[in-house]
Design a protein around this motif. Structure first.
Motif, PDB file in Angstrom:
ATOM      1  N   LYS A  20      25.418  20.057  34.109  1.00 24.25           N
ATOM      2  CA  LYS A  20      26.847  19.324  33.908  1.00 24.25           C
ATOM      3  C   LYS A  20      26.659  18.259  32.666  1.00 24.25           C
ATOM      4  N   GLY A  21      25.511  18.287  32.092  1.00 22.94           N
ATOM      5  CA  GLY A  21      25.144  17.720  31.161  1.00 22.94           C
ATOM      6  C   GLY A  21      24.885  16.250  31.428  1.00 22.94           C
ATOM      7  N   VAL A  22      24.489  15.930  32.741  1.00 22.40           N
ATOM      8  CA  VAL A  22      24.059  14.653  33.147  1.00 22.40           C
ATOM      9  C   VAL A  22      22.667  14.497  33.000  1.00 22.40           C
ATOM     10  N   GLU A  23      22.122  13.308  32.365  1.00 24.48           N
ATOM     11  CA  GLU A  23      20.717  13.112  32.362  1.00 24.48           C
ATOM     12  C   GLU A  23      20.472  12.135  33.358  1.00 24.48           C
ATOM     13  N   ILE A  24      19.185  12.384  33.976  1.00 21.28           N
ATOM     14  CA  ILE A  24      18.458  11.551  34.979  1.00 21.28           C
ATOM     15  C   ILE A  24      17.568  10.708  34.314  1.00 21.28           C
ATOM     16  N   PHE A  25      17.562   9.058  34.616  1.00 20.17           N
ATOM     17  CA  PHE A  25      16.751   8.421  34.002  1.00 20.17           C
ATOM     18  C   PHE A  25      15.769   7.725  35.136  1.00 20.17           C
ATOM     19  N   TYR A  26      14.426   7.861  35.153  1.00 22.76           N
ATOM     20  CA  TYR A  26      13.603   7.261  36.207  1.00 22.76           C
ATOM     21  C   TYR A  26      13.007   5.868  35.713  1.00 22.76           C
ATOM     22  N   TRP A  83      10.955   8.535  43.092  1.00 20.10           N
ATOM     23  CA  TRP A  83      11.460   9.890  43.486  1.00 20.10           C
ATOM     24  C   TRP A  83      11.111  11.197  42.491  1.00 20.10           C
ATOM     25  N   LYS A  84      10.784  10.830  41.229  1.00 16.85           N
ATOM     26  CA  LYS A  84      10.395  11.659  40.211  1.00 16.85           C
ATOM     27  C   LYS A  84       9.456  12.754  40.675  1.00 16.85           C
ATOM     28  N   GLY A  85       9.755  13.918  40.418  1.00 15.75           N
ATOM     29  CA  GLY A  85       8.924  15.038  40.890  1.00 15.75           C
ATOM     30  C   GLY A  85       8.810  15.423  42.120  1.00 15.75           C
TER      31      GLY A  85
END
Length: 137
Positions: free
Chosen positions: A112-118, A96-98
Protein backbone atom coordinates in the motif's frame (compact mmCIF):
# COMPACT_ATOMS: atom_id res chain seq x y z
CA UNK A 1 1.57 15.86 -0.97
CA UNK A 2 1.23 15.82 2.80
CA UNK A 3 2.47 12.74 4.63
CA UNK A 4 -0.01 11.28 7.12
CA UNK A 5 1.39 9.39 10.11
CA UNK A 6 -0.39 7.07 12.51
CA UNK A 7 0.47 5.65 15.90
CA UNK A 8 -1.48 4.15 18.77
CA UNK A 9 -1.18 3.64 22.49
CA UNK A 10 -3.02 3.41 25.76
CA UNK A 11 -1.32 6.63 26.96
CA UNK A 12 -2.22 5.86 30.56
CA UNK A 13 -0.39 7.90 33.18
CA UNK A 14 0.99 10.09 30.39
CA UNK A 15 4.78 10.52 30.74
CA UNK A 16 7.89 11.74 28.91
CA UNK A 17 8.21 8.50 26.93
CA UNK A 18 4.76 9.08 25.43
CA UNK A 19 5.64 12.68 24.63
CA UNK A 20 8.92 11.67 22.98
CA UNK A 21 7.20 9.13 20.72
CA UNK A 22 4.62 11.68 19.59
CA UNK A 23 7.29 14.35 19.05
CA UNK A 24 9.49 11.98 17.00
CA UNK A 25 6.52 10.75 14.98
CA UNK A 26 5.51 14.32 14.11
CA UNK A 27 9.05 15.01 12.85
CA UNK A 28 8.51 12.30 10.21
CA UNK A 29 5.11 13.41 8.91
CA UNK A 30 3.00 16.47 8.17
CA UNK A 31 -0.18 15.27 9.88
CA UNK A 32 -0.18 12.93 12.89
CA UNK A 33 -3.18 10.79 13.79
CA UNK A 34 -3.06 9.06 17.18
CA UNK A 35 -5.27 6.12 18.13
CA UNK A 36 -5.98 5.96 21.86
CA UNK A 37 -6.75 2.45 23.10
CA UNK A 38 -10.16 2.00 24.71
CA UNK A 39 -10.42 0.73 28.28
CA UNK A 40 -12.08 -2.47 27.01
CA UNK A 41 -9.28 -3.21 24.53
CA UNK A 42 -6.62 -2.55 27.18
CA UNK A 43 -8.38 -4.87 29.63
CA UNK A 44 -8.84 -7.65 27.05
CA UNK A 45 -5.31 -7.38 25.59
CA UNK A 46 -3.17 -6.50 28.61
CA UNK A 47 -5.49 -7.49 31.46
CA UNK A 48 -5.00 -3.95 32.82
CA UNK A 49 -7.68 -1.37 33.40
CA UNK A 50 -6.15 2.05 32.70
CA UNK A 51 -5.90 4.36 35.72
CA UNK A 52 -7.01 7.36 33.65
CA UNK A 53 -10.46 6.96 32.02
CA UNK A 54 -10.60 6.66 28.22
CA UNK A 55 -12.25 10.06 27.57
CA UNK A 56 -9.63 11.82 29.70
CA UNK A 57 -6.77 10.01 27.91
CA UNK A 58 -8.30 11.12 24.59
CA UNK A 59 -8.40 14.74 25.86
CA UNK A 60 -4.80 14.59 27.11
CA UNK A 61 -3.44 13.27 23.79
CA UNK A 62 -5.57 15.75 21.83
CA UNK A 63 -3.98 18.61 23.80
CA UNK A 64 -0.45 17.68 22.70
CA UNK A 65 0.77 20.17 20.08
CA UNK A 66 2.39 17.43 17.95
CA UNK A 67 -0.94 15.63 17.52
CA UNK A 68 -3.27 16.70 14.70
CA UNK A 69 -6.09 14.21 15.22
CA UNK A 70 -7.12 11.69 17.88
CA UNK A 71 -9.21 8.61 17.13
CA UNK A 72 -10.40 5.82 19.42
CA UNK A 73 -8.63 2.47 18.97
CA UNK A 74 -11.29 -0.16 19.56
CA UNK A 75 -9.34 -3.11 18.08
CA UNK A 76 -5.84 -3.95 16.83
CA UNK A 77 -6.81 -4.35 13.18
CA UNK A 78 -4.24 -2.13 11.42
CA UNK A 79 -5.77 -2.87 8.01
CA UNK A 80 -9.12 -1.50 9.19
CA UNK A 81 -7.36 1.59 10.59
CA UNK A 82 -5.66 2.16 7.23
CA UNK A 83 -8.95 1.74 5.37
CA UNK A 84 -10.47 4.45 7.58
CA UNK A 85 -7.50 6.84 7.86
CA UNK A 86 -5.33 6.27 4.74
CA UNK A 87 -2.02 6.98 6.53
CA UNK A 88 1.34 6.85 4.71
CA UNK A 89 3.45 5.81 7.67
CA UNK A 90 2.91 4.02 10.96
CA UNK A 91 4.97 4.42 14.12
CA UNK A 92 5.45 1.44 16.44
CA UNK A 93 7.59 0.56 19.45
CA UNK A 94 10.78 -1.29 18.52
CA UNK A 95 9.89 -4.18 20.82
CA UNK A 96 7.67 -5.42 17.94
CA UNK A 97 10.40 -5.25 15.29
CA UNK A 98 11.24 -8.63 13.77
CA UNK A 99 8.20 -10.43 15.20
CA UNK A 100 6.22 -12.64 12.82
CA UNK A 101 3.13 -10.46 13.22
CA UNK A 102 4.94 -7.22 12.37
CA UNK A 103 7.00 -8.76 9.56
CA UNK A 104 3.66 -9.67 7.98
CA UNK A 105 2.18 -6.22 8.65
CA UNK A 106 5.28 -4.63 7.07
CA UNK A 107 4.85 -6.81 3.97
CA UNK A 108 1.11 -6.09 3.70
CA UNK A 109 1.59 -2.35 4.15
CA UNK A 110 4.54 -2.15 1.74
CA UNK A 111 2.03 -3.08 -1.00
CA UNK A 112 0.00 0.00 0.00
CA UNK A 113 3.10 2.22 0.09
CA UNK A 114 2.94 2.53 3.90
CA UNK A 115 6.24 2.71 5.74
CA UNK A 116 6.62 1.30 9.27
CA UNK A 117 8.91 3.24 11.63
CA UNK A 118 10.11 1.59 14.83
CA UNK A 119 10.90 3.86 17.77
CA UNK A 120 12.78 2.81 20.90
CA UNK A 121 10.74 2.84 24.09
CA UNK A 122 11.83 4.96 27.04
CA UNK A 123 13.21 2.39 29.45
CA UNK A 124 13.62 4.60 32.53
CA UNK A 125 9.96 5.70 32.55
CA UNK A 126 6.92 3.63 31.75
CA UNK A 127 3.28 3.50 32.79
CA UNK A 128 3.99 0.13 34.43
CA UNK A 129 6.76 1.65 36.57
CA UNK A 130 4.49 4.58 37.48
CA UNK A 131 1.57 2.25 38.28
CA UNK A 132 3.82 0.18 40.55
CA UNK A 133 5.12 3.29 42.34
CA UNK A 134 1.59 4.57 42.88
CA UNK A 135 0.51 1.25 44.37
CA UNK A 136 3.10 1.73 47.14
CA UNK A 137 1.74 5.11 48.23
Amino acid sequence: MKKIGYTTGVFDLFHIGHLNVLKRAKLECDYLIVGVTSDELSISAKNKKPVIPFSERMDIVEAIKFVDEVVPQMNYDKEEAWNNLKFDMMFVGDDWKGTDKWNQIEKDFAEKGVEIFYFPYTTHTSSSILREALSKI
